[in-house]
Design a protein around this motif. Sequence first.
Motif, PDB file in Angstrom:
ATOM      1  N   TYR A   1      40.793  52.183  40.821  1.00 32.30           N
ATOM      2  CA  TYR A   1      39.947  51.434  39.874  1.00 32.30           C
ATOM      3  C   TYR A   1      38.474  51.490  40.287  1.00 32.30           C
ATOM      4  O   TYR A   1      37.588  51.536  39.430  1.00 32.30           O
ATOM      5  CB  TYR A   1      40.422  49.982  39.759  1.00 32.30           C
ATOM      6  CG  TYR A   1      41.647  49.817  38.890  1.00 32.30           C
ATOM      7  CD1 TYR A   1      41.789  50.531  37.698  1.00 32.30           C
ATOM      8  CD2 TYR A   1      42.667  48.959  39.251  1.00 32.30           C
ATOM      9  CE1 TYR A   1      42.913  50.397  36.904  1.00 32.30           C
ATOM     10  CE2 TYR A   1      43.803  48.805  38.460  1.00 32.30           C
ATOM     11  CZ  TYR A   1      43.917  49.530  37.289  1.00 32.30           C
ATOM     12  OH  TYR A   1      45.035  49.383  36.507  1.00 32.30           O
ATOM     13  N   HIS A   2      38.213  51.478  41.590  1.00 30.65           N
ATOM     14  CA  HIS A   2      36.809  51.604  42.013  1.00 30.65           C
ATOM     15  C   HIS A   2      36.251  52.981  41.670  1.00 30.65           C
ATOM     16  O   HIS A   2      35.072  53.111  41.322  1.00 30.65           O
ATOM     17  CB  HIS A   2      36.669  51.310  43.517  1.00 30.65           C
ATOM     18  CG  HIS A   2      36.569  49.844  43.812  1.00 30.65           C
ATOM     19  ND1 HIS A   2      37.605  49.113  44.328  1.00 30.65           N
ATOM     20  CD2 HIS A   2      35.554  48.972  43.610  1.00 30.65           C
ATOM     21  CE1 HIS A   2      37.222  47.841  44.444  1.00 30.65           C
ATOM     22  NE2 HIS A   2      35.982  47.731  44.024  1.00 30.65           N
ATOM     23  N   GLU A   3      37.083  54.008  41.757  1.00 31.79           N
ATOM     24  CA  GLU A   3      36.605  55.346  41.362  1.00 31.79           C
ATOM     25  C   GLU A   3      36.285  55.382  39.869  1.00 31.79           C
ATOM     26  O   GLU A   3      35.262  55.939  39.453  1.00 31.79           O
ATOM     27  CB  GLU A   3      37.657  56.403  41.731  1.00 31.79           C
ATOM     28  CG  GLU A   3      37.734  56.622  43.235  1.00 31.79           C
ATOM     29  CD  GLU A   3      38.928  57.460  43.674  1.00 31.79           C
ATOM     30  OE1 GLU A   3      39.762  57.808  42.813  1.00 31.79           O
ATOM     31  OE2 GLU A   3      39.015  57.734  44.879  1.00 31.79           O
TER      32      GLU A   3
ATOM     33  N   GLY B   1      39.258  39.777  38.660  1.00 28.83           N
ATOM     34  CA  GLY B   1      39.253  41.073  39.356  1.00 28.83           C
ATOM     35  C   GLY B   1      38.701  42.201  38.504  1.00 28.83           C
ATOM     36  O   GLY B   1      37.635  42.731  38.775  1.00 28.83           O
ATOM     37  N   TRP B   2      39.457  42.544  37.479  1.00 23.42           N
ATOM     38  CA  TRP B   2      39.077  43.697  36.671  1.00 23.42           C
ATOM     39  C   TRP B   2      39.277  43.436  35.187  1.00 23.42           C
ATOM     40  O   TRP B   2      40.143  42.650  34.796  1.00 23.42           O
ATOM     41  CB  TRP B   2      39.973  44.904  37.029  1.00 23.42           C
ATOM     42  CG  TRP B   2      39.804  45.446  38.396  1.00 23.42           C
ATOM     43  CD1 TRP B   2      40.574  45.145  39.486  1.00 23.42           C
ATOM     44  CD2 TRP B   2      38.816  46.373  38.843  1.00 23.42           C
ATOM     45  NE1 TRP B   2      40.122  45.834  40.578  1.00 23.42           N
ATOM     46  CE2 TRP B   2      39.043  46.598  40.212  1.00 23.42           C
ATOM     47  CE3 TRP B   2      37.760  47.041  38.213  1.00 23.42           C
ATOM     48  CZ2 TRP B   2      38.251  47.466  40.965  1.00 23.42           C
ATOM     49  CZ3 TRP B   2      36.968  47.893  38.961  1.00 23.42           C
ATOM     50  CH2 TRP B   2      37.222  48.098  40.317  1.00 23.42           C
ATOM     51  N   VAL B   3      38.485  44.140  34.410  1.00 23.29           N
ATOM     52  CA  VAL B   3      38.786  44.337  32.989  1.00 23.29           C
ATOM     53  C   VAL B   3      38.937  45.838  32.810  1.00 23.29           C
ATOM     54  O   VAL B   3      38.044  46.610  33.181  1.00 23.29           O
ATOM     55  CB  VAL B   3      37.659  43.804  32.080  1.00 23.29           C
ATOM     56  CG1 VAL B   3      37.975  44.128  30.621  1.00 23.29           C
ATOM     57  CG2 VAL B   3      37.462  42.313  32.293  1.00 23.29           C
TER      58      VAL B   3
ATOM     59  N   GLN C   1      27.086  48.220  49.569  1.00 26.79           N
ATOM     60  CA  GLN C   1      28.146  47.338  50.073  1.00 26.79           C
ATOM     61  C   GLN C   1      29.452  47.557  49.317  1.00 26.79           C
ATOM     62  O   GLN C   1      30.537  47.535  49.889  1.00 26.79           O
ATOM     63  CB  GLN C   1      27.708  45.866  49.933  1.00 26.79           C
ATOM     64  CG  GLN C   1      26.563  45.480  50.828  1.00 26.79           C
ATOM     65  CD  GLN C   1      26.865  45.721  52.304  1.00 26.79           C
ATOM     66  OE1 GLN C   1      27.904  45.285  52.796  1.00 26.79           O
ATOM     67  NE2 GLN C   1      25.987  46.401  53.002  1.00 26.79           N
ATOM     68  N   HIS C   2      29.317  47.788  48.038  1.00 34.50           N
ATOM     69  CA  HIS C   2      30.506  48.004  47.206  1.00 34.50           C
ATOM     70  C   HIS C   2      31.206  49.311  47.589  1.00 34.50           C
ATOM     71  O   HIS C   2      32.440  49.391  47.624  1.00 34.50           O
ATOM     72  CB  HIS C   2      30.088  48.021  45.725  1.00 34.50           C
ATOM     73  CG  HIS C   2      31.151  47.563  44.784  1.00 34.50           C
ATOM     74  ND1 HIS C   2      30.916  47.244  43.474  1.00 34.50           N
ATOM     75  CD2 HIS C   2      32.492  47.384  44.969  1.00 34.50           C
ATOM     76  CE1 HIS C   2      32.059  46.889  42.901  1.00 34.50           C
ATOM     77  NE2 HIS C   2      33.021  46.974  43.774  1.00 34.50           N
ATOM     78  N   LEU C   3      30.407  50.325  47.887  1.00 33.62           N
ATOM     79  CA  LEU C   3      30.986  51.617  48.294  1.00 33.62           C
ATOM     80  C   LEU C   3      31.728  51.497  49.621  1.00 33.62           C
ATOM     81  O   LEU C   3      32.752  52.154  49.834  1.00 33.62           O
ATOM     82  CB  LEU C   3      29.894  52.692  48.386  1.00 33.62           C
ATOM     83  CG  LEU C   3      29.364  53.206  47.035  1.00 33.62           C
ATOM     84  CD1 LEU C   3      28.192  54.161  47.252  1.00 33.62           C
ATOM     85  CD2 LEU C   3      30.475  53.910  46.248  1.00 33.62           C
TER      86      LEU C   3
ATOM     87  N   GLU D   1      33.635  38.981  42.710  1.00 38.14           N
ATOM     88  CA  GLU D   1      32.297  38.513  43.098  1.00 38.14           C
ATOM     89  C   GLU D   1      31.550  39.554  43.938  1.00 38.14           C
ATOM     90  O   GLU D   1      30.311  39.658  43.876  1.00 38.14           O
ATOM     91  CB  GLU D   1      32.394  37.197  43.891  1.00 38.14           C
ATOM     92  CG  GLU D   1      32.578  35.972  43.027  1.00 38.14           C
ATOM     93  CD  GLU D   1      34.025  35.766  42.612  1.00 38.14           C
ATOM     94  OE1 GLU D   1      34.888  36.588  43.007  1.00 38.14           O
ATOM     95  OE2 GLU D   1      34.298  34.772  41.907  1.00 38.14           O
ATOM     96  N   HIS D   2      32.291  40.360  44.719  1.00 43.35           N
ATOM     97  CA  HIS D   2      31.604  41.330  45.582  1.00 43.35           C
ATOM     98  C   HIS D   2      30.829  42.367  44.773  1.00 43.35           C
ATOM     99  O   HIS D   2      29.965  43.051  45.300  1.00 43.35           O
ATOM    100  CB  HIS D   2      32.598  42.035  46.526  1.00 43.35           C
ATOM    101  CG  HIS D   2      33.589  42.909  45.827  1.00 43.35           C
ATOM    102  ND1 HIS D   2      34.947  42.679  45.831  1.00 43.35           N
ATOM    103  CD2 HIS D   2      33.437  44.034  45.093  1.00 43.35           C
ATOM    104  CE1 HIS D   2      35.566  43.603  45.128  1.00 43.35           C
ATOM    105  NE2 HIS D   2      34.671  44.448  44.669  1.00 43.35           N
ATOM    106  N   ALA D   3      31.145  42.475  43.469  1.00 40.29           N
ATOM    107  CA  ALA D   3      30.482  43.479  42.626  1.00 40.29           C
ATOM    108  C   ALA D   3      29.074  43.051  42.223  1.00 40.29           C
ATOM    109  O   ALA D   3      28.278  43.891  41.790  1.00 40.29           O
ATOM    110  CB  ALA D   3      31.321  43.759  41.371  1.00 40.29           C
TER     111      ALA D   3
HETATM  112 FE   LIG Z   1      34.949  46.100  43.657  1.00 39.72          FE
END
Ligand SMILES: [Fe+2]
Length: 264
Positions: free
Chosen positions: A134-136, A180-182, A84-86, A219-221
């Motif tokens: 960032y996802h990569e 979101g991100w760290v 799902q994340h991909l 949260e999707h992660a």
């Molecule tokens: Fe994500």
Amino acid sequence: MSKTKESIGNYDVINKDFVTRREVLMLGAAAVVGSTLKENTMASPNVATTLTNLQGKVNSYIAKDFKYLLDEKMAGLSNSQIEQHLKLYHAYIAKANDLQSKLKTVSLDGVNPTYAPMRELLLESSYAVNGAIYHELYFNNLTSKESKPNHELTSALEERFGSTDKFIDYLKASGKCMRGWVIVGFNMRASHLDVFGLDTHNMWSPANFVPILALDVYEHAYMIDYGIDRAKYLDAFVKNLNWDIVGKRLNLALKNPTGLESTM
Ligand SMILES: [Fe+2]
């Protein structure tokens, strides 16, 4: 396509002389097929104000293949979660290309900082591009394989955080703070490792900061695997962290600094 060159200051600038038929059609100026841009500019102010200077390929973002992660069967990060994340990552790639395409022909008329189509495209383009990048970084710093920080990374972590274990505590706490991100990276301005938190893809990571580790805390992660229990996800993330990649990124950042000279 014919081109001319002129100098602005110390820089040579290549100018495109001719507009293509497609560009002319897109601009609604069918009557000027075959004319030069210079002529078009004189004949129709609309041409000058709608044709941007963006060059290059429209679909310049090509998705990287992270399906190998499904074969690795990472402990604590299910294939369903990763799949799902991909899908989300691929959507960011598509949207980044879509927005770049739209920016090629966006109107330059009446632009202002309250609202303009160009403003929205510029803002959301940074969101989509960072969403992809960032996802990569994130998927690429995951693995089920055993790994540990290399010498340079260990030294940098000890210098900044006291030890690798203390860094992990700091990373997990940061993960609980953000929406979101760290992002962990090398701060070229201060010459040390740093951690920055981002609530969305396109905010709060300063310039001259080269990312070496990306932790996704949207949260999707983790919702599929852990519901709202982010702490368990953070444990799983650290367990599957690819220290080899993080160390290589640090070495690359130190070897090929991308930051500007801090005194400039
Ligand atoms: Fe994500």
